[in-house]
Design an enzyme around this catalytic site. Structure first.
Site, mmCIF file in Angstrom:
data_model
loop_
_atom_site.group_PDB
_atom_site.id
_atom_site.type_symbol
_atom_site.label_atom_id
_atom_site.label_comp_id
_atom_site.label_asym_id
_atom_site.label_seq_id
_atom_site.Cartn_x
_atom_site.Cartn_y
_atom_site.Cartn_z
ATOM 1 C CE LYS A 114 32.329 39.124 33.876
ATOM 2 N NZ LYS A 114 33.471 39.784 33.330
ATOM 3 C CE LYS A 135 32.698 38.796 37.682
ATOM 4 N NZ LYS A 135 33.582 39.577 36.896
HETATM 5 C C1 PBG Z 1 35.707 42.459 33.574
HETATM 6 C C2 PBG Z 1 35.359 42.109 34.740
HETATM 7 C C3 PBG Z 1 34.395 42.389 35.550
HETATM 8 C C4 PBG Z 1 34.445 42.047 36.714
HETATM 9 C C5 PBG Z 1 35.658 41.202 36.826
HETATM 10 N N1 PBG Z 1 36.243 41.216 35.289
HETATM 11 C C6 PBG Z 1 33.194 43.474 35.230
HETATM 12 C C7 PBG Z 1 32.178 43.331 33.989
HETATM 13 O O1 PBG Z 1 32.136 42.284 33.251
HETATM 14 O O2 PBG Z 1 31.796 44.101 33.816
HETATM 15 C C8 PBG Z 1 33.473 41.922 38.023
HETATM 16 C C9 PBG Z 1 34.028 41.831 39.069
HETATM 17 C C10 PBG Z 1 33.416 42.304 40.459
HETATM 18 O O3 PBG Z 1 32.223 43.017 40.121
HETATM 19 O O4 PBG Z 1 33.799 42.177 41.372
HETATM 20 N N2 PBG Z 1 35.343 41.620 32.344
HETATM 21 ZN ZN ZN Z 2 35.609 42.839 30.249
#
Ligand code: PBG
Ligand code: ZN
Length: 327
Positions: free
Chosen positions: A197, A250
């Protein structure tokens, strides 16, 4: 042999030939719809930054899921939040009576065939908006965070989640959760790690929906750098070793190289998270008359299929028919 004997256009001359030789689109069972749930009833609040997406209370979500399940969509990924009940550790996240826990139970009761996944993180429940508790130096305390994330995962598994999905990018979180699930005898709960991520500017619309932006600082100290491919790949490799059942990249569309690389190096199922910013940018383009919405969605989802995604976490899931029929 070359031109004029070789003519690649032969293979795409007619619609019938193209249908025969093109790869098949991913089936609806490969799609997972990420949704935002809130307390109360009768709530179905449009999210400004994400046209076509809403914050649902349990009752309205069950109605919305009916239409999605009818299309054969494989699963739902749940995001909760604690409106007005945030604290430094994010304790709302592991409340067994929380809205996510109740919606997991309701979905499994009403739609036993739908795969219910839950996001495991703390940022929507902490008063500072980071994905774990802070240490005295102001950074996120990794080892304290993974204990709390394990509690959240156990609480979701107890409510009946088929898949728990940690997204905090803490070191050791997969191992901590796998161990905690085992300790509580949840041996069949799947663990889908948000394994690679990236720290991304494409989460903006989501943070708007979730009200989960950090109040100070950013997530560069824990989410992976998009300027370091080797570490990004190691993130997924390590999560496989720690016992993840499913890996993830992601965001998805800016990271097709990472998806394709991992597809070569792992035999675990690979999920692509087609994030909020990737969804909203196509909407913004279409709204200005600069592109056809569903044609752009189709092209972007086929890119994920080509790169090797097994699972599509996408806000497009409820629009499967519009995107994939008659194209
Ligand atoms: C929380 C999380 C996020 C997303 C999924 N889980 C946001 C972040 O890390 O700030 C993003 C999902 C999206 O943008 O569709 N940890
Ligand atoms: Zn988070």
């Amino acid at each position: 042999m070359s031109f004029p004997n070789i003519r690649l256009r032969r293979l795409r001359r007619t619609a019938e030939l193209r249908r025969m030789f093109d790869i098949a689109p991913p089936s609806p069972s490969k799609f997972v719809w990420p949704v935002f749930v809130v307390e109360g009833s009768g709530r179905c609040e449009p999210i400004d930054a994400m046209p076509g997406q809403f914050r649902y209370s349990i009752d309205t979500l069950l109605k919305a899921v009916e239409k999605v399940a009818e299309q054969g969509i494989g699963g739902i990924l749940l995001f909760g939040q604690s409106e007005g009940r945030k604290d430094s550790g994010g304790s709302g996240a592991w409340d067994d009576a929380g809205v996510v826990q109740r919606v997991i139970a309701a979905l499994k009761r009403e739609f036993p065939g739908l795969i219910v996944m839950s996001d495991v993180c703390l940022c929507a429940y902490t008063d500072h908006g980071h994905c774990g508790p802070l240490s005295p130096d102001g950074g996120v305390d990794n080892d304290a965070a993974i204990e709390l994330l394990a509690r959240v995962a156990v609480s979701h598994a107890g409510a009946g989640a088929d898949v728990v999905a940690p997204s905090a990018m803490m070191d050791g979180q997969v191992l901590a959760i796998r161990d905690a699930l085992a300790d509580h005898d949840f041996k069949d709960t799947l663990l889908m790690s948000y394994s690679t991520k990236f720290v991304s500017s494409m989460y903006g619309p989501f943070r708007d929906a979730e009200n989960s932006a950090p109040s100070a600082g950013d997530r560069r100290g824990y989410q992976a750098s998009y300027a370091n491919l080797r570490v990004a790949l190691r993130e997924s490799e390590l999560d496989e070793e720690e016992g993840a059942d499913i890996l993830m990249v992601k965001p998805a569309l800016f990271y097709l190289d990472v998806l394709a690389r991992l597809r070569e190096s792992t035999d675990l199922p690979l999920a692509a998270y087609n994030v909020s910013g990737e969804y909203s940018m196509l909407h913004a383009t279409a709204e200005r008359g600069w592109g056809d919405l569903y044609a752009m969605a189709h092209e972007s989802l086929m890119a994920l299929e080509r790169a090797g995604a097994d699972l599509f976490l996408s806000y497009w899931a409820p629009f499967y028919k519009e995107i994939f029929s008659n194209r």
